[in-house]
Write a protein that holds these residues in place. Structure first.
Motif, PDB file in Angstrom:
ATOM      1  N   ALA A   3       0.829  -1.210   0.000  1.00 24.64           N
ATOM      2  CA  ALA A   3       0.000   0.000   0.000  1.00 24.64           C
ATOM      3  C   ALA A   3       0.863   1.260   0.000  1.00 24.64           C
ATOM      4  O   ALA A   3       0.528   2.248  -0.661  1.00 24.64           O
ATOM      5  CB  ALA A   3      -0.940  -0.011   1.199  1.00 24.64           C
ATOM      6  N   SER A   4       1.963   1.228   0.715  1.00 26.20           N
ATOM      7  CA  SER A   4       2.867   2.391   0.727  1.00 26.20           C
ATOM      8  C   SER A   4       3.519   2.596  -0.634  1.00 26.20           C
ATOM      9  O   SER A   4       3.641   3.737  -1.098  1.00 26.20           O
ATOM     10  CB  SER A   4       3.938   2.208   1.794  1.00 26.20           C
ATOM     11  N   ILE A   5       3.909   1.520  -1.255  1.00 25.58           N
ATOM     12  CA  ILE A   5       4.502   1.612  -2.595  1.00 25.58           C
ATOM     13  C   ILE A   5       3.484   2.153  -3.584  1.00 25.58           C
ATOM     14  O   ILE A   5       3.803   3.019  -4.410  1.00 25.58           O
ATOM     15  CB  ILE A   5       5.046   0.233  -3.045  1.00 25.58           C
ATOM     16  N   LEU A   6       2.234   1.680  -3.497  1.00 23.48           N
ATOM     17  CA  LEU A   6       1.182   2.180  -4.378  1.00 23.48           C
ATOM     18  C   LEU A   6       0.864   3.649  -4.099  1.00 23.48           C
ATOM     19  O   LEU A   6       0.561   4.408  -5.017  1.00 23.48           O
ATOM     20  CB  LEU A   6      -0.070   1.323  -4.241  1.00 23.48           C
ATOM     21  N   THR A   7       0.947   4.057  -2.844  1.00 15.14           N
ATOM     22  CA  THR A   7       0.718   5.461  -2.504  1.00 15.14           C
ATOM     23  C   THR A   7       1.792   6.346  -3.125  1.00 15.14           C
ATOM     24  O   THR A   7       1.478   7.358  -3.772  1.00 15.14           O
ATOM     25  CB  THR A   7       0.709   5.650  -0.977  1.00 15.14           C
ATOM     26  N   GLY A   9       3.732   5.583  -5.610  1.00  9.91           N
ATOM     27  CA  GLY A   9       3.594   5.475  -7.059  1.00  9.91           C
ATOM     28  C   GLY A   9       2.496   6.371  -7.594  1.00  9.91           C
ATOM     29  O   GLY A   9       2.652   7.010  -8.642  1.00  9.91           O
ATOM     30  N   SER A  10       1.384   6.430  -6.873  1.00  7.51           N
ATOM     31  CA  SER A  10       0.297   7.307  -7.312  1.00  7.51           C
ATOM     32  C   SER A  10       0.688   8.773  -7.185  1.00  7.51           C
ATOM     33  O   SER A  10       0.300   9.594  -8.014  1.00  7.51           O
ATOM     34  CB  SER A  10      -0.980   7.013  -6.533  1.00  7.51           C
ATOM     35  N   ILE A  11       1.462   9.113  -6.167  1.00 11.27           N
ATOM     36  CA  ILE A  11       1.945  10.492  -6.034  1.00 11.27           C
ATOM     37  C   ILE A  11       2.814  10.858  -7.237  1.00 11.27           C
ATOM     38  O   ILE A  11       2.662  11.941  -7.819  1.00 11.27           O
ATOM     39  CB  ILE A  11       2.720  10.676  -4.712  1.00 11.27           C
ATOM     40  N   LEU A  12       3.714   9.965  -7.621  1.00 10.51           N
ATOM     41  CA  LEU A  12       4.576  10.249  -8.774  1.00 10.51           C
ATOM     42  C   LEU A  12       3.777  10.324 -10.070  1.00 10.51           C
ATOM     43  O   LEU A  12       4.034  11.195 -10.917  1.00 10.51           O
ATOM     44  CB  LEU A  12       5.668   9.185  -8.878  1.00 10.51           C
ATOM     45  N   ALA A  13       2.806   9.421 -10.243  1.00 10.74           N
ATOM     46  CA  ALA A  13       1.990   9.433 -11.460  1.00 10.74           C
ATOM     47  C   ALA A  13       1.168  10.716 -11.563  1.00 10.74           C
ATOM     48  O   ALA A  13       1.091  11.333 -12.631  1.00 10.74           O
ATOM     49  CB  ALA A  13       1.076   8.206 -11.475  1.00 10.74           C
TER      50      ALA A  13
END
Length: 124
Positions: A3-7, A9-13
């Motif tokens: 979940a932290s990695i996806l968070t 990743g979504s910030i960068l996207a």
């Protein structure tokens, strides 16, 4: 961890999308920021449901930190990074018009979403 990695990743996207929208017009970036600030809490609820939490307060704390981090980075950091340093104090392309655009976009999108109640209709 996922979940932290996806968070992050979504910030960068979202940062890349806002950067692309800023090339078109600063109001485009402002409305992207406002839209993602409204949509991310629903995505964060899904991310938090993937995590294991011993009690409800830990779950709520994790949700709060994800949303707060996303909104802070999305609103404050991204707009500072995508503005070239030489344009920081510029009248038309500087930080002041971009901050005005973000305030305007937040006012418009928040009120439109509340009046149309998209999430309420979706959940019903």
């Amino acid at each position: 961890l996922l979940a932290s990695i996806l968070t992050f990743g979504s910030i960068l996207a979202v940062a890349k999308i806002v950067q692309f929208a800023d090339v078109l017009h600063y109001l485009g970036a402002a409305f992207c920021i406002a839209g993602f600030n409204l949509a991310f809490p629903e995505f964060a609820k899904v991310l938090v449901s993937l995590e294991s939490h011993p009690n409800e307060s830990k779950l709520q704390m994790s949700l709060y930190w994800k949303v707060a981090l996303f909104r802070w980075v999305n609103t404050a950091i991204v707009i500072t990074v995508i503005t070239p340093f030489t344009h920081t104090l510029a009248v038309e392309e500087g930080l002041i018009p971009q901050i005005f655009g973000i305030f305007f976009a937040e006012i418009v999108t928040t009120n439109v979403i509340q009046l149309t109640d998209v999430w309420g209709h979706f959940q019903r």
